[in-house]
Design a protein around this motif. Structure first.
Motif, PDB file in Angstrom:
ATOM      1  N   ARG A 256      71.899  82.030  46.189  1.00  0.00           N
ATOM      2  CA  ARG A 256      71.149  81.144  45.606  1.00  0.00           C
ATOM      3  C   ARG A 256      69.953  80.998  45.605  1.00  0.00           C
ATOM      4  N   PHE A 257      69.038  81.925  46.364  1.00  0.00           N
ATOM      5  CA  PHE A 257      67.921  82.091  46.597  1.00  0.00           C
ATOM      6  C   PHE A 257      67.201  83.213  45.925  1.00  0.00           C
ATOM      7  N   LEU A 258      66.072  83.079  45.250  1.00  0.00           N
ATOM      8  CA  LEU A 258      65.173  84.115  44.771  1.00  0.00           C
ATOM      9  C   LEU A 258      64.069  84.286  45.473  1.00  0.00           C
ATOM     10  N   SER A 259      63.251  85.577  45.552  1.00  0.00           N
ATOM     11  CA  SER A 259      62.156  85.585  46.427  1.00  0.00           C
ATOM     12  C   SER A 259      61.198  86.706  46.012  1.00  0.00           C
ATOM     13  N   THR A 260      60.062  86.655  46.454  1.00  0.00           N
ATOM     14  CA  THR A 260      58.992  87.562  45.977  1.00  0.00           C
ATOM     15  C   THR A 260      58.215  87.773  47.370  1.00  0.00           C
ATOM     16  N   LEU A 261      57.393  88.982  47.254  1.00  0.00           N
ATOM     17  CA  LEU A 261      56.609  89.310  48.115  1.00  0.00           C
ATOM     18  C   LEU A 261      55.325  89.645  47.299  1.00  0.00           C
ATOM     19  N   VAL A 262      54.256  88.897  47.524  1.00  0.00           N
ATOM     20  CA  VAL A 262      52.867  89.341  46.726  1.00  0.00           C
ATOM     21  C   VAL A 262      51.872  89.378  47.211  1.00  0.00           C
ATOM     22  N   VAL A 263      50.849  90.522  46.924  1.00  0.00           N
ATOM     23  CA  VAL A 263      49.761  90.573  47.511  1.00  0.00           C
ATOM     24  C   VAL A 263      48.734  89.999  46.413  1.00  0.00           C
ATOM     25  N   ASN A 264      47.951  88.942  46.691  1.00  0.00           N
ATOM     26  CA  ASN A 264      47.140  88.120  45.697  1.00  0.00           C
ATOM     27  C   ASN A 264      46.003  88.608  45.850  1.00  0.00           C
ATOM     28  N   GLU A 265      45.123  88.010  44.757  1.00  0.00           N
ATOM     29  CA  GLU A 265      43.758  88.644  44.558  1.00  0.00           C
ATOM     30  C   GLU A 265      42.709  88.256  45.622  1.00  0.00           C
ATOM     31  N   SER A 266      43.100  86.989  46.454  1.00  0.00           N
ATOM     32  CA  SER A 266      42.416  86.487  47.708  1.00  0.00           C
ATOM     33  C   SER A 266      42.533  87.354  48.953  1.00  0.00           C
ATOM     34  N   GLY A 267      43.483  88.387  49.108  1.00  0.00           N
ATOM     35  CA  GLY A 267      43.557  89.062  50.141  1.00  0.00           C
ATOM     36  C   GLY A 267      44.508  88.907  51.067  1.00  0.00           C
ATOM     37  N   SER A 268      45.645  88.257  50.628  1.00  0.00           N
ATOM     38  CA  SER A 268      46.587  87.877  51.656  1.00  0.00           C
ATOM     39  C   SER A 268      47.824  88.428  50.949  1.00  0.00           C
ATOM     40  N   VAL A 269      49.103  88.665  51.768  1.00  0.00           N
ATOM     41  CA  VAL A 269      50.445  88.892  51.421  1.00  0.00           C
ATOM     42  C   VAL A 269      51.271  87.857  51.700  1.00  0.00           C
TER      43      VAL A 269
END
Length: 688
Positions: A256-269
């Motif tokens: 019942r969970f969704l998830s993402t791992l994102v590298v954003n434009e500010s320089g953090s994962v």
């Protein structure tokens, strides 16, 4: 002329696709006869993901992307034409005559984006959006469904569950994440997240080509530089390093969970989860998290410790700070080459950058130590496995990016010279001596406490055993033997209907008296000792012990007693037809004391002066105790006869009638177990 025919063919193909396209489609596949255009979407079979055209942020440019279907924010997890946007809404995504998935627009002569793979058949290729978020291109009708191309092999800035990141050794494909340029532009940004396959593989976050953060190597449990993930209960993270691939993959333990791992434009994962019921995204972790996460924060041969106050940086054992703030050998490199040198342990650390480390997967820790000692350029060693069972790494160059954790990490063994070993041994001996004293003190306290607990338990158990099977404590003083049956409280409660008001006969000297009937039909009278009664345990005990031994036709038979916690009860034979005093004194008239002619006591009456003289004017020294009527005094008459004077106090709940009853009854009663009754005195102001 060739360009003219190419344009005409592209126009006819686009027109053909528009004519065949059903409007408002919500299917999950694209075929050569069923493309999608701007305004139409694909939705995966399980409705987890959606594919369509979008414009990011404030931009008017159009892109083809994939996002979670129904989740707020519609964050894009994949973008096809991230570096080549469409300027208007004329875009169409279709299968071309070569079997490729292509993106076209009216203002372009060539495809804007393409999968760029060939196929064995041009007519039966299809693209399908899976419920995992993966867009796959395969052969329709092929039972094996061989994947010709998939979006999971070409991620943008987002890693989804069950997506692999890393190197495919067979194809040479290296999957990595790159940030967007900005919130309005999904083009390839400056931040790169990938697996460095050198040495012992680890994840790196780069700004351009400069490392800014690393995960540490895989230690058999998790990434050594992310100890919080090693004990998580939401994600299942694994790492593969074999002849086919060097990859990492993770999945969700709760559907019942969704998830993402994102590298954003500010320089953090950043890792986020979304609960379907709550309909809200929540951040559960990010990297870098603190100053010690920054790659090389403290320089070579140092360690970063966020758990202490400034300075957070300190040199490793055997090193000291120089004028420029870096760490160098205290006594030079020559002192550590086969001159009695050894290793000091640095616990709970993320070991230095392993990309330049030498990895020996089959060596034990002892063999690894010997291997490092034999090489004068070896600076340190550590286990590949967090449990230090088998496999080791050693470093020959600078030890970069070591940090200390409060919980987690592993041991690093740093090479030091003989003098440093001696200094450490001296400190350890003093520390161990203090530990020994503390251990002795703790053992002594535990031993004394255990003995006291044992003695207390023994005495308590002995007392309990001593009391089993005997009369209640009330009759265990050895002064008398009652030989009376004891009734359970439950028996008395049942006999009196839980002391019902309808069963109440009246009020006695002890407390309320109730009528009852036992299970065998025997009628009983239950005399209770109320908590507010002035008669206490001693009076209760006296009555039990006396009446239990006394048998007389004029006395009611005592069946037994009931003792439950603070409750005291006497169980008598029930005598119907009212009380005895009614028949002796109350036949039709309100009696006056001894002058009503209804009874003859034949008792002499003493003057009050005689009693006052006998008791020294009721001296406290002559007081024997408290009776049911009032105080009882000891005295001596002029002829030497010793007497006991029982007085009726004004505060007594027993009145004149009870006084009269006792006089008339006991005066007529003669028994060897009864005290001789000599005389009664009645004075209006005082009863004695």
């Amino acid at each position: 002329m060739t360009m003219y025919f190419a344009k005409r063919f592209l126009f006819l193909q686009t027109l053909f696709q528009f004519l065949l396209l059903p409007f408002g489609t919500s299917r999950d596949t694209i075929t050569i006869s069923q493309p999608i255009r701007d305004g139409d979407n694909l939705v995966s079979n399980g409705e987890n993901f959606e594919l369509g055209f979008f414009s990011p942020g404030k931009s008017t440019k159009r892109y083809v992307g994939i996002w979670y279907h129904g989740a707020p924010g519609h964050a894009k997890v994949w973008v096809a034409n991230r570096d080549n946007p469409i300027n208007d809404r004329s875009g169409i995504l279709s299968i071309d005559i070569h079997g490729n998935l292509v993106l076209n627009a009216n203002d372009r002569n060539l495809p804007i984006w393409s999968t760029n793979v060939g196929s064995k058949s041009r007519n039966n290729t299809l693209a399908q959006l899976l419920n995992s978020g993966n867009l796959v291109l395969n052969m329709d009708g092929d039972e094996r469904r061989e994947v010709l191309w998939q979006s999971f092999d070409y991620p943008t800035n987002t890693m989804l569950p069950n997506m692999k990141l890393g190197l495919d050794r067979k194809t040479g494909l290296n999957r990595c994440l790159t940030s967007w340029k900005s919130e309005d532009d999904p083009g390839t940004g400056n931040w790169l997240y990938k697996i460095d396959t050198n040495g012992s593989p680890q994840l790196f976050l780069y700004e351009g080509s400069v490392p800014r953060w690393r995960s540490g190597h895989w230690n058999g449990i998790g990434w050594s530089g992310i100890p919080t993930l090693q004990h998580n209960r939401m994600f299942n993270i694994s790492f593969l390093d074999n002849q086919n691939e060097i990859t990492t993959i993770w999945g969700l333990l709760y559907p019942r969970f969704l998830s993402t791992l994102v590298v954003n434009e500010s320089g953090s994962v950043q890792r986020s989860v979304y609960h379907v019921g709550d309909r809200q995204w929540t951040f559960v972790g990010s990297a870098p998290m603190d100053p010690c996460d920054i790659y090389g924060k403290c320089g070579a041969f140092s360690k970063c410790n966020i758990l202490v106050n400034d300075p957070v940086c300190s040199c490793l054992p055997g090193f000291q700070a120089n004028a420029s703030g870096g760490c160098v050998r205290k006594r030079g490199s020559a002192s550590i080459c086969k001159s009695g040198d050894g290793f000091l342990r640095v616990p709970n650390v993320k070991v230095p950058d392993t990309s330049g480390a030498r990895v020996e997967t089959s060596l034990s820790m002892e063999a690894c130590q010997q291997l490092c000692l034999q090489d004068c350029s070896c600076m340190a060693y550590a286990s590949v496995d967090a449990l230090e069972k088998i496999g080791c790494m050693n470093w020959k160059g600078d030890l970069i990016d070591t940090r200390v954790y409060e919980d987690g990490g592993q041991n690093l063994y740093v090479r030091v010279d003989a003098l440093e070993l001696g200094l450490y041994a001296s400190k350890s001996e003093g520390f161990l001596a203090n530990k020994r004293r503390l251990a002795i003190l703790v053992v002594a306290i535990v031993a004394v406490t255990s003995v006291l607990i044992f003695i207390f338990s023994y005495v308590l158990i002995k007392r309990k055993r001593k009391g089993r099977g005997k009369q209640p404590t009330l009759f265990n003083d050895g002064t008398a033997k009652a030989n009376l049956p004891f009734f359970d409280l439950s028996t008395i409660v049942a006999a009196t209907d839980n002391f019902s008001l309808a069963k109440r006969l009246g009020q006695g000297g002890f407390g309320p008296v109730y009528m009852g009937q036992l299970a065998n039909g025997q009628e009983i009278a239950v005399k209770t000792l109320s908590r507010s009664s002035r008669q206490g345990t001693d009076e209760f005990k006296n009555e039990v012990m006396l009446i239990a031994k006394l048998q007389h036709r004029n006395l009611v038979k005592l069946f037994g007693c009931c003792i439950h916690k603070e409750e005291r009860m006497l169980i008598y034979e029930y005598m119907p037809n009212k009380s005895l005093d009614f028949f002796i004194f109350r036949r039709g008239k309100q009696p006056t004391l001894f002058n009503d002619g209804t009874a003859k006591a034949n008792l002499p009456f003493f003057d009050l002066s005689t009693i006052v003289a006998a008791t020294d004017n009721f001296s406290p020294a002559k007081r024997l105790g408290q009776g049911g009527f009032g105080p009882v005094y000891k005295g001596q008459l002029a002829n030497g006869q010793e007497i006991a004077v029982k007085t009726l106090s004004r505060s007594s709940r027993q009145g004149t009638d009870e006084f009269k009853n006792e006089v008339m009854l006991i005066a007529k009663l003669q028994h060897r177990n009864l005290v001789s009754f000599l005389v009664a005195v009645f004075i209006k102001k005082r009863g004695c």
